[in-house]
Design a protein around this motif. Structure first.
Motif, mmCIF file in Angstrom:
data_model
loop_
_atom_site.group_PDB
_atom_site.id
_atom_site.type_symbol
_atom_site.label_atom_id
_atom_site.label_comp_id
_atom_site.label_asym_id
_atom_site.label_seq_id
_atom_site.Cartn_x
_atom_site.Cartn_y
_atom_site.Cartn_z
ATOM 1 N N ILE A 1 4.606 0.857 -13.766
ATOM 2 C CA ILE A 1 4.323 -0.571 -13.897
ATOM 3 C C ILE A 1 3.379 -0.922 -12.754
ATOM 4 O O ILE A 1 3.752 -0.817 -11.579
ATOM 5 N N PHE A 2 2.144 -1.299 -13.076
ATOM 6 C CA PHE A 2 1.203 -1.700 -12.036
ATOM 7 C C PHE A 2 1.536 -3.115 -11.587
ATOM 8 O O PHE A 2 1.810 -3.993 -12.413
ATOM 9 N N THR A 3 1.508 -3.356 -10.285
ATOM 10 C CA THR A 3 1.778 -4.686 -9.738
ATOM 11 C C THR A 3 0.525 -5.310 -9.141
ATOM 12 O O THR A 3 0.586 -6.381 -8.545
ATOM 13 N N ALA A 4 -0.598 -4.635 -9.293
ATOM 14 C CA ALA A 4 -1.891 -5.181 -8.876
ATOM 15 C C ALA A 4 -2.897 -4.871 -9.981
ATOM 16 O O ALA A 4 -2.924 -3.761 -10.513
ATOM 17 N N GLU A 5 -3.697 -5.848 -10.318
ATOM 18 C CA GLU A 5 -4.662 -5.698 -11.407
ATOM 19 C C GLU A 5 -5.698 -4.614 -11.126
ATOM 20 O O GLU A 5 -6.224 -3.991 -12.046
ATOM 21 N N ASP A 6 -5.952 -4.355 -9.830
ATOM 22 C CA ASP A 6 -6.939 -3.327 -9.483
ATOM 23 C C ASP A 6 -6.328 -1.928 -9.423
ATOM 24 O O ASP A 6 -7.004 -0.958 -9.099
ATOM 25 N N GLY A 7 -5.025 -1.792 -9.715
ATOM 26 C CA GLY A 7 -4.385 -0.482 -9.746
ATOM 27 C C GLY A 7 -4.011 0.058 -8.382
ATOM 28 O O GLY A 7 -3.660 1.224 -8.250
ATOM 29 N N SER A 8 -4.065 -0.785 -7.342
ATOM 30 C CA SER A 8 -3.781 -0.307 -5.995
ATOM 31 C C SER A 8 -2.287 -0.149 -5.725
ATOM 32 O O SER A 8 -1.904 0.593 -4.823
ATOM 33 N N THR A 9 -1.430 -0.809 -6.482
ATOM 34 C CA THR A 9 0.016 -0.678 -6.288
ATOM 35 C C THR A 9 0.713 -0.559 -7.639
ATOM 36 O O THR A 9 0.272 -1.123 -8.639
ATOM 37 N N PHE A 10 1.809 0.210 -7.637
ATOM 38 C CA PHE A 10 2.594 0.347 -8.854
ATOM 39 C C PHE A 10 4.045 0.620 -8.499
ATOM 40 O O PHE A 10 4.369 1.017 -7.385
ATOM 41 N N SER B 1 0.805 -1.210 0.000
ATOM 42 C CA SER B 1 0.000 0.000 0.000
ATOM 43 C C SER B 1 0.845 1.272 0.000
ATOM 44 O O SER B 1 0.370 2.322 -0.387
ATOM 45 N N GLY B 2 2.086 1.192 0.455
ATOM 46 C CA GLY B 2 2.964 2.362 0.429
ATOM 47 C C GLY B 2 3.554 2.552 -0.950
ATOM 48 O O GLY B 2 3.303 1.780 -1.864
ATOM 49 N N GLY B 3 4.363 3.570 -1.135
ATOM 50 C CA GLY B 3 4.975 3.822 -2.428
ATOM 51 C C GLY B 3 6.256 3.031 -2.597
ATOM 52 O O GLY B 3 7.137 3.071 -1.755
ATOM 53 N N HIS B 4 6.353 2.306 -3.667
ATOM 54 C CA HIS B 4 7.545 1.527 -3.999
ATOM 55 C C HIS B 4 8.688 2.476 -4.311
ATOM 56 O O HIS B 4 8.472 3.594 -4.762
ATOM 57 N N GLN B 5 9.912 2.053 -4.083
ATOM 58 C CA GLN B 5 11.048 2.894 -4.439
ATOM 59 C C GLN B 5 11.110 3.070 -5.961
ATOM 60 O O GLN B 5 10.614 2.234 -6.712
ATOM 61 N N VAL B 6 11.693 4.163 -6.388
ATOM 62 C CA VAL B 6 11.875 4.435 -7.809
ATOM 63 C C VAL B 6 12.979 3.512 -8.317
ATOM 64 O O VAL B 6 14.027 3.386 -7.693
ATOM 65 N N ILE B 7 12.716 2.835 -9.442
ATOM 66 C CA ILE B 7 13.733 1.967 -10.031
ATOM 67 C C ILE B 7 14.179 2.545 -11.362
ATOM 68 O O ILE B 7 13.479 3.353 -11.973
ATOM 69 N N SER B 8 15.363 2.142 -11.806
ATOM 70 C CA SER B 8 15.848 2.617 -13.101
ATOM 71 C C SER B 8 15.204 1.803 -14.214
ATOM 72 O O SER B 8 14.684 0.709 -13.986
ATOM 73 N N SER B 9 15.233 2.325 -15.421
ATOM 74 C CA SER B 9 14.554 1.679 -16.546
ATOM 75 C C SER B 9 15.179 0.346 -16.935
ATOM 76 O O SER B 9 14.541 -0.458 -17.594
#
Length: 144
Positions: A83-92, A26-34
C-alpha cells in the motif's frame, strides 16, 4: 528551573514520538496484517495509493513463474502486498501475505507488485518485486 525541566522533557517526548513515526516516512514501515488498517495506529486515515508511476524503493522485475530466491541473513523474511502512502512512491506499507522464514527459501513469482522485506518488528527493509508479463523470465535473487 522546573519550567526548563518540563520544556526539555516535552522536547525529548516530541522527538521520540517523531522518530517512532518515521516508519511511515523515509524508513521502512512495520509489516501489518491484512486485516489491519492504518487507522488502527494513526489518529486519521493515511492517504493510500494502489499504484504509482515509478516507486522510489529498489525494484526487482521478473516474469510470472520465475523462481525468486530469498536470502534473509537470519532475519524474518516476509512476502507482502504493497500500500503506497505517498503518490510519488517514496513510502509504502508492507501488508503481510506470507512468511518466508529466516533461512534461504524460494518461491514462484505471481503477477503483481510485491514487497520482500525483513520484518524487524517496528520497521522493515527490503525490495519491491514487480512481476509482470513481458519482463525477463530470469530467476531472481533477493538478499535482505
Amino acid at each position: 528551573m522546573a519550567r526548563t525541566h518540563k520544556i526539555v522533557l516535552g522536547s525529548v517526548f516530541c522527538l521520540a514520538t517523531a522518530l517512532a513515526l518515521t516508519g511511515c516516512g523515509s524508513g521502512g514501515h512495520q509489516v501489518i496484517s491484512s486485516n489491519e488498517a492504518c487507522s488502527s495506529c494513526h489518529s486519521s486515515e493515511k492517504p493510500q495509493f494502489d499504484t504509482v508511476a515509478s516507486p522510489k524503493a529498489e525494484v526487482v522485475t521478473c516474469a510470472p513463474g520465475s523462481t525468486v530466491s530469498v536470502y534473509p541473513n537470519g532475519q524474518d523474511a516476509v512476502l507482502c502486498q504493497v500500500i503506497f502512502t505517498a503518490e510519488d512512491g517514496s513510502t509504502f506499507v508492507p501488508v503481510m501475505s506470507s512468511s518466508l522464514g529466516s533461512s534461504e527459501t524460494t518461491f514462484e513469482a505471481k503477477e503483481g507488485l510485491w514487497a520482500v522485506v525483513a520484518d524487524e518488528g517496528d520497521s522493515s527493509h527490503g525490495v519491491l518485486l514487480m512481476v509482470e508479463a513481458g519482463a525477463p523470465s530470469d530467476d531472481v535473487n533477493i538478499e535482505l
